[in-house]
Design a protein around this motif. Structure first.
Motif: not given
Length: 240
Positions: A138-139, A176-181, A194-196, A218-219
């Motif tokens: 994760p970034r 916090c971070c985003f998924a690559p997509d 917290l996963l959204w 996916g995480p």
């Protein structure tokens, strides 16, 4: 009377002559002849196929002639006739078996694959094939404002994350971070995550878990310092 029907008894004269010949010969001469006929039928059935019917008839008619010679050699009394009858029972049983084998030739089964040796079995993999999972780390973001991978900006205001489309996600955590997509948005509060899922609009609050990486969009999460990471679907199954 038709000529063909008048000549039909001639078909049996050679068989009757063969029976009479074996009855007159010593039994120890007739028995090897019959055994030789049976052996030739078994040894070369394809080569003797044109003459198979004649050879079978010779066995069927020759057996009683040989047995008659046997009882004559034994003295012709009741004991001799009993031995001849027992010989007939055994002989015709073997003859029936011979004809069955000739009518139902054995066809060898297809060669089976050689069974593996025990070293091959010992080295063979057990269970389903393993899949190599490479996780993208994760970034993490801690800035008050940052770019959204799917367009726009995200701002940290009033303890929440506010997106340009008006969506809010909170409470805000330490990072916090985003998924690559950009599909998933993760908030790490230090006590859990917290996963959204932005595509399905689902949010999962998982206490005691932390984000370990991303795989196939996916995480993957981990709990404790000595456990392997798990996909979210497995984590949700564990937490009910």
């Amino acid at each position: 009377m038709p000529a063909g029907r008048a000549r039909s008894p001639l078909r049996w004269w050679p068989a009757a002559a063969w029976l009479l010949l074996l009855a007159l010969l010593p039994w120890w001469c007739g028995l090897p002849l019959l055994l030789a006929l049976a052996a030739s039928l078994l040894a070369a059935p394809e080569r003797l196929r044109p003459h198979a019917a004649t050879l079978r008839r010779a066995l069927r008619w020759g057996l009683p002639g040989m047995l008659f010679a046997l009882q004559r050699a034994l003295g012709g009394d009741a004991l001799a006739w009993g031995a001849a009858l027992l010989g007939a029972l055994a002989g015709y049983s073997l003859l029936a078996l011979l004809e069955y084998l000739l009518d139902h030739p054995h066809r060898p089964a297809a060669a089976a694959a050689p069974s593996p040796s025990w070293p091959e079995l010992a080295l063979a993999p057990i269970g389903p094939a393993a899949a190599i999972v490479e996780l993208a780390p994760p970034r993490w973001l801690a800035e008050p404002a940052f770019d959204d991978p799917r367009g726009g900006r995200v701002r940290r205001e009033d303890g929440e994350y506010r997106f340009d489309d008006g969506t809010r996600c909170g409470p805000a955590g330490a990072r916090c971070c985003f998924a690559p997509d950009g599909r998933w948005f993760c908030v790490d509060s230090g006590r859990g995550v917290l996963l959204w899922d932005r595509e399905r609009g689902r949010r999962h609050r998982l206490r005691g878990w932390r984000l370990y990486g991303w795989h196939a969009g996916g995480p993957w999460l981990v709990r404790g310092g000595h456990r392997p990471p798990l996909a979210l679907k497995d984590v949700l199954g564990d937490t009910g």
